[in-house]
Design a protein around this motif. Structure first.
Motif, PDB file in Angstrom:
ATOM      1  N   ARG A 160      12.086  -6.203   7.727  1.00 48.59           N
ATOM      2  CA  ARG A 160      12.440  -7.091   6.616  1.00 48.59           C
ATOM      3  C   ARG A 160      11.212  -7.529   5.822  1.00 48.59           C
ATOM      4  O   ARG A 160      11.358  -8.033   4.708  1.00 48.59           O
ATOM      5  N   GLU A 161      10.028  -7.366   6.396  1.00 41.25           N
ATOM      6  CA  GLU A 161       8.796  -7.631   5.652  1.00 41.25           C
ATOM      7  C   GLU A 161       8.382  -6.438   4.804  1.00 41.25           C
ATOM      8  O   GLU A 161       7.362  -6.489   4.121  1.00 41.25           O
ATOM      9  N   GLY A 162       9.155  -5.367   4.880  1.00 41.09           N
ATOM     10  CA  GLY A 162       8.817  -4.165   4.137  1.00 41.09           C
ATOM     11  C   GLY A 162       7.977  -3.184   4.911  1.00 41.09           C
ATOM     12  O   GLY A 162       7.556  -2.161   4.359  1.00 41.09           O
ATOM     13  N   ARG A 163       7.746  -3.441   6.181  1.00 42.15           N
ATOM     14  CA  ARG A 163       6.987  -2.510   7.020  1.00 42.15           C
ATOM     15  C   ARG A 163       7.971  -1.551   7.700  1.00 42.15           C
ATOM     16  O   ARG A 163       9.089  -1.932   8.046  1.00 42.15           O
ATOM     17  N   ARG A 164       7.547  -0.338   7.884  1.00 40.88           N
ATOM     18  CA  ARG A 164       8.390   0.626   8.579  1.00 40.88           C
ATOM     19  C   ARG A 164       8.250   0.393  10.076  1.00 40.88           C
ATOM     20  O   ARG A 164       7.152   0.385  10.618  1.00 40.88           O
ATOM     21  N   ASP A 187      17.203  -1.035   6.293  1.00 32.79           N
ATOM     22  CA  ASP A 187      16.153  -0.206   5.700  1.00 32.79           C
ATOM     23  C   ASP A 187      14.832  -0.415   6.433  1.00 32.79           C
ATOM     24  O   ASP A 187      14.443  -1.549   6.727  1.00 32.79           O
ATOM     25  N   GLY A 188      14.157   0.697   6.705  1.00 34.24           N
ATOM     26  CA  GLY A 188      12.843   0.629   7.328  1.00 34.24           C
ATOM     27  C   GLY A 188      12.856   0.514   8.825  1.00 34.24           C
ATOM     28  O   GLY A 188      11.791   0.475   9.448  1.00 34.24           O
TER      29      GLY A 188
END
Length: 392
Positions: free
Chosen positions: A28-32, A49-50
């Motif tokens: 959710r922080e945009g990290r995979r 996502d991710g």
């Protein structure tokens, strides 16, 4: 830096839930993020996502490896008249889970470093592993170093220097010498074990403990913390799960809550700078992204500071002693043992044991004394003429 978080703790404390929440927070922080574990991923998390999931399946991994070995050795099996095993005949042996875990972690860790985008989940920036209870988990994490040590003792690399002399020596002694293939296989295993060990002690690798607020928890956390330090793996945080509300009109629940807060106070005092997190009691395990996010488990922070590794200090006093220091936070003297064996010192902390090599000047010294204070083991070594090579 590759970030790997190994989640373990006491049995039944909610390790899988905390591991899933940690990976979700990173995604959710945009990290995979890649979540590795033996439990199936809740259906609702597949759409995040991710976030990718790699399920550990020791039986499937063993069958795949065994069938591959049979295929590559088909000629030898046919020559011997052996009948190949069918897939449904193969059952994984004891210990297969440990090798499956280590193999998967190293493959994913290497893929992260290589920027892989394979479907195995190797493209993650954060790797979160759901490990078994801490005693079993530490035994698995220590396995690569232990096996490498056994190989080194049984097949020392120095013996390979006499490869050309082995046929002649075998004739003189009447005992067949080890084949070159044996040493070549040992060298490959050593490389593989070294790679796995490097992954476990990489700067971005740390452990999170998940425990319950029970009477024996402070002692269990102290012992686990010392065992992790013994093996050079830093403790990232401790999560106390299923905390009851601070106040309850029910006398029974109020007493349970008071007991939990007493345990929490003991842990907070003992852990010092190590973060201590509380998670509330829930009537059922969180399954959806919203339920996991509501726990408030943060994404992995940067890796902890310096790793707990032995260091040597030269005291330069009248005795010319050297002091070998090893951080062991949480260790207690009553459960600590130290033995010098050859060029190693074997340190035992409760149920955990590690053999550490003595290099350089320490290899020519005898143990003069040991002391455990302020979470650090200090061993004094004194030069011993009996251990020095004799002059020719």
């Amino acid at each position: 830096m590759r970030r790997t978080v190994l989640v373990t703790g006491t049995g039944g404390a909610g390790r899988s839930t905390v591991a899933a929440a940690t990976a979700l927070a990173a995604a959710r922080e945009g990290r995979r993020a890649v979540l590795v574990g033996p439990e199936p991923l809740p259906e609702a998390l597949h759409a995040v996502d991710g976030l990718r999931h790699v399920r550990l399946d020791a039986a499937r991994t063993f069958r795949s490896a065994a069938l591959d070995l049979q295929t590559r050795g088909r000629a030898a099996l046919d020559f011997l008249g052996a009948t190949a095993l069918e897939e449904d005949e193969l059952t994984e042996p004891p210990g297969a889970a440990a090798f499956t875990l280590l193999h998967t972690l190293r493959a994913l860790h290497d893929a992260v470093g290589a920027g892989s985008t394979e479907a195995t989940g190797g493209d993650g920036d954060v790797l979160v592993a759901d490990l078994p209870p801490v005693g079993e988990a530490l035994a698995q994490l220590a396995l690569p170093e232990q096996l490498a040590r056994y190989l080194h003792r049984l097949l020392p690399p120095q013996r390979q220097a006499a490869r050309a002399l082995r046929p002649m020596l075998a004739q003189l002694a009447g005992v067949p010498a080890p084949a070159d293939r044996l040493y070549e296989t040992a060298a490959r295993w050593q490389d593989a074990l070294a790679g796995t060990r490097e992954m476990l002690v990489a700067p971005g690798t740390s452990v999170q403990l998940v425990v319950g607020a029970e009477a024996g928890t402070p002692a269990a956390v102290a012992e686990a913390r010392a065992g992790l330090a013994l093996h050079g793996v830093p403790l990232d945080a401790v999560t106390v799960n299923r905390m009851l509300p601070a106040a309850s009109p029910d006398p029974f629940l109020a007493a349970l809550g008071d007991g939990q807060r007493e345990v929490l106070g003991e842990l907070r005092t003992a852990l010092g700078p190590v973060p201590l997190r509380e998670l509330p009691w829930r009537p059922r395990a969180p399954r959806t992204p919203e339920e996991l996010a509501a726990l408030g488990v943060p994404a992995p922070a940067p890796a902890p500071g310096p790793r707990p590794v032995p260091r040597v200090e030269d005291r330069r006093d009248a005795e010319g002693e050297l002091v070998w220091r090893l951080p062991l936070p949480g260790a207690v003297r009553e459960r600590l043992d130290l033995v010098r064996r050859g060029d190693e010192v074997i340190v035992t902390v409760g149920p955990y044991r590690r053999a550490l090599p003595l290099d350089g000047a320490l290899a020519r010294c005898a143990v003069a004394g040991a002391r455990l204070a302020d979470g650090e083991l200090a061993v004094r070594f004194r030069p011993d003429p009996a251990l020095w090579p004799r002059e020719r």
